[in-house]
Design a protein around this motif. Sequence first.
Motif, short mmCIF file in Angstrom:
data_model
loop_
_atom_site.label_atom_id
_atom_site.label_comp_id
_atom_site.label_asym_id
_atom_site.label_seq_id
_atom_site.Cartn_x
_atom_site.Cartn_y
_atom_site.Cartn_z
N THR A 12 0.82 -1.21 0.00
CA THR A 12 0.00 0.00 0.00
C THR A 12 0.86 1.25 0.00
O THR A 12 0.56 2.21 -0.72
CB THR A 12 -0.97 -0.01 1.20
N ARG A 13 1.94 1.28 0.79
CA ARG A 13 2.85 2.43 0.78
C ARG A 13 3.41 2.65 -0.62
O ARG A 13 3.48 3.77 -1.11
CB ARG A 13 3.97 2.25 1.79
N CYS A 14 3.81 1.57 -1.29
CA CYS A 14 4.37 1.69 -2.64
C CYS A 14 3.34 2.25 -3.61
O CYS A 14 3.64 3.16 -4.39
CB CYS A 14 4.88 0.34 -3.13
N ILE A 15 2.13 1.72 -3.56
CA ILE A 15 1.07 2.20 -4.44
C ILE A 15 0.78 3.67 -4.14
O ILE A 15 0.71 4.50 -5.05
CB ILE A 15 -0.20 1.33 -4.29
N HIS A 16 0.62 3.99 -2.88
CA HIS A 16 0.28 5.35 -2.42
C HIS A 16 1.35 6.37 -2.80
O HIS A 16 1.03 7.50 -3.17
CB HIS A 16 0.09 5.31 -0.90
N SER A 17 2.62 5.98 -2.73
CA SER A 17 3.72 6.93 -2.94
C SER A 17 4.38 6.80 -4.32
O SER A 17 5.37 7.47 -4.58
CB SER A 17 4.79 6.73 -1.85
N GLY A 18 3.89 5.90 -5.15
CA GLY A 18 4.47 5.73 -6.47
C GLY A 18 5.83 5.06 -6.46
O GLY A 18 6.63 5.25 -7.38
N LEU A 19 6.10 4.26 -5.43
CA LEU A 19 7.36 3.53 -5.34
C LEU A 19 7.28 2.23 -6.12
O LEU A 19 6.21 1.62 -6.23
CB LEU A 19 7.70 3.22 -3.89
N ILE A 20 8.39 1.81 -6.66
CA ILE A 20 8.49 0.51 -7.33
C ILE A 20 9.05 -0.47 -6.30
O ILE A 20 9.98 -0.14 -5.57
CB ILE A 20 9.41 0.61 -8.55
N GLY A 53 -2.55 -2.44 -8.85
CA GLY A 53 -1.62 -1.57 -9.57
C GLY A 53 -0.24 -1.42 -8.96
O GLY A 53 0.49 -0.49 -9.32
N LEU A 54 0.16 -2.31 -8.07
CA LEU A 54 1.52 -2.26 -7.53
C LEU A 54 2.50 -2.47 -8.67
O LEU A 54 2.34 -3.38 -9.48
CB LEU A 54 1.70 -3.35 -6.46
N ARG A 55 3.53 -1.63 -8.74
CA ARG A 55 4.57 -1.76 -9.76
C ARG A 55 5.77 -2.45 -9.14
O ARG A 55 6.17 -2.13 -8.03
CB ARG A 55 4.97 -0.39 -10.30
#
Length: 133
Positions: A101-109, A125-127
């Motif tokens: 969720t942090r990655c999705i929320h902050s645009g982190l890969i 949509g997790l990258r």
Amino acid sequence: MILVDSSVWIDYFRGGSTPQVEMLDALLGNEPLAMGDLILAEVLQGFQSEREFNQAKHLLLSFEMIEIGGKDVAIQAARNFRTLRGHGITVRKTVDTLIATRCIHSGLILLHSDRDFDPFVTHLGLRTAYPGA
């Protein structure tokens, strides 16, 4: 920015040879990497000796530190868990839900080698940094 999950760091420190560890080796010193506070705890708790603990801590603290949780991420993580459960998927670890969720929320890969992240890629949509992960 790429956040490296504990699943990759643990293999790295154990001398494992996985595609994700090879990717991490290639990224070190060449790409901006991030360290999550909860990931830091997961990785460091596995060291037996104080010397190895301190060496790993020194390396891991050289990366940008990301707070994984917080109120907004916690609420969204609960929503993401419920969404996946609606698809018939139960995420096994709350920490993984928070990291994704942090990655999705902050645009982190996310660079990981943990199949528990797959539903976040497919449905939310997790990258990820490694296409085979």
